[in-house]
Each structure stands twice: as structure tokens, then as C-alpha cells.
Design an enzyme around this catalytic site. Structure first.
Site, short mmCIF file in Angstrom:
data_model
loop_
_atom_site.label_atom_id
_atom_site.label_comp_id
_atom_site.label_asym_id
_atom_site.label_seq_id
_atom_site.Cartn_x
_atom_site.Cartn_y
_atom_site.Cartn_z
CB CYS A 286 5.64 -3.94 -7.04
SG CYS A 286 7.39 -4.00 -7.44
CG HIS A 287 2.22 -5.01 -4.92
ND1 HIS A 287 3.43 -4.59 -4.41
CD2 HIS A 287 2.26 -6.36 -4.92
CE1 HIS A 287 4.17 -5.64 -4.09
NE2 HIS A 287 3.49 -6.73 -4.39
N GLY A 288 0.76 -1.76 -8.16
CA GLY A 288 -0.14 -0.76 -8.71
C GLY A 288 -0.40 0.45 -7.83
#
Ligand code: FES
Length: 204
Positions: free
Chosen positions: A168-170
Site C-alpha cells: 500500500c505504501h511500502g
């Protein structure tokens, strides 16, 4: 050859019985990725509706008591399964020696979240590998599979540290489920658990 049978989920007195269809069993890395990818897609929506479900639940006390018993006897080293517990995915990984060793070599002062986040230990227990693993069963890592950033389900055996990766955001988690890189603030939580037999674990 890897075991391809589903792992039985048994109910004990007071324990919630899980429908086998709720259980994702990964026999190979490829299978795990497929399961994890599906979970990720589903949770993208689920993350938004969980607060509503929480409010609608009329019997939170019953939910709080829910536990599940998992028979791990068919699993081999290097395999993982995902089970559902209290509406959340729980990753159960039978870690390899290399994964355990990698986790133990990480200096504690290099961790973003220094706490074990293990419901079975003191809240201030440090995030050593020993404090993350199942007590007395260091090869087993059992953790809630919900990213501590915004609630996506991370993918297993991926990321910079060979643990879990949240696309999703690493966020990258290591082989002990500890956050090492990315926006997630905390290690993946360890639920209440206990081995109730040589190869059976109770979660909750
Ligand atoms: Fe996992 Fe944002 S939800 S990195």
C-alpha cells in the site's frame, strides 16, 4: 514433496470453529503470493468498513472470548498459512533456520519499534526475536497480518528483509515481523496464543 492437504482447524470448548474455507494455505511461494494478493484486494475495502462493523457488533464480550485452535502438524519448515481470528488475518509461519538467524542478528538499537508488541508478554518487553516467536517454539512466528500503518494485509516472504512487504505504501517487515522500513510505526502484533499440544496452537 510439499504437503498439499488443508490443515485441520479444530474446535475446543469455548473456542470458535473456523470454516476451512476461511483458511488460506500456501504450499509454495507462488501460492502464498496469490492468497496474499487476494487478501490485499479484499482488505482495501475491509479497512474502511471495519469501524462500522465494530459499532454494529452487539456482543463485543463474546467476540473477545473467541479463540481458534490450529493443527500445525502437516506444515513443513518454510511454509505459511493464514487463518482468520476475530475477523483479522493471522499469519502463521514455520520459519527456516536462516530466517531465525537473520532476525537474531539485527541489533535492537537498529529497530524502529523497540517493543515486542507481544500480547503474551509485558508491554515493555523488547523486540528480540525470542520475544516475537511463539514461546518455547522459536521456529513459529504467529502474528496479526494487518499493517500497522493503515491496515492493509502485507505480502509474505517479500520486501527488503525477507519477511513481509506491505504494497500500500511500502512498509517492509523482517523475518520476525518487525517494521524495518517504510511508514508503518509498529511491529506486527503478536496475538494471545499458547501451544496446547505438540503441534496445536490456540490463538485468543
Ligand atoms: Fe501498509 Fe500503509 S497500510 S504501508
Amino acid at each position: 514433496m510439499a504437503d498439499t492437504t488443508a490443515h485441520p482447524i479444530t474446535a475446543s470448548p469455548g473456542a470458535k470453529r473456523i470454516d476451512p474455507h476461511e483458511v488460506g494455505t500456501d504450499i509454495s511461494r507462488r501460492d502464498f503470493l496469490l492468497i496474499a494478493t487476494g487478501a490485499f484486494v479484499a482488505v482495501g475495502a475491509a479497512a474502511a468498513i471495519w469501524p462500522f462493523l465494530d459499532q454494529m457488533n452487539p456482543d463485543a464480550s463474546a467476540l473477545a472470548l473467541a479463540s481458534v485452535d490450529i493443527d500445525l502438524s502437516g506444515m513443513e519448515e518454510g511454509q505459511s498459512i493464514t487463518v482468520m481470528w476475530r475477523g483479522k488475518p493471522v499469519f502463521i509461519r514455520y520459519r527456516t533456520e536462516a530466517e531465525i538467524q537473520a532476525a537474531r542478528e539485527v541489533p535492537l538499537d537498529g529497530l524502529r519499534d523497540a517493543l515486542a508488541r507481544n500480547a503474551n508478554l509485558d508491554p515493555n518487553a523488547p523486540a528480540t526475536d525470542e520475544n516475537r516467536a511463539a514461546p518455547g517454539n522459536e521456529a513459529w512466528l504467529i502474528q496479526v497480518g494487518v499493517c500497522t500503518h493503515l491496515g492493509c494485509v502485507p505480502l509474505g516472504q517479500q520486501g527488503n528483509f525477507g519477511g513481509w512487504f506491505c504494497p500500500c505504501h511500502g512498509s517492509h517487515y523482517d523475518t520476525a515481523g518487525r517494521i524495518r522500513l517504510g511508514p508503518a510505526p509498529q511491529n506486527l502484533p503478536i496475538p494471545p496464543l499458547a501451544f496446547i499440544g505438540e503441534s496445536e496452537v490456540r490463538i485468543g
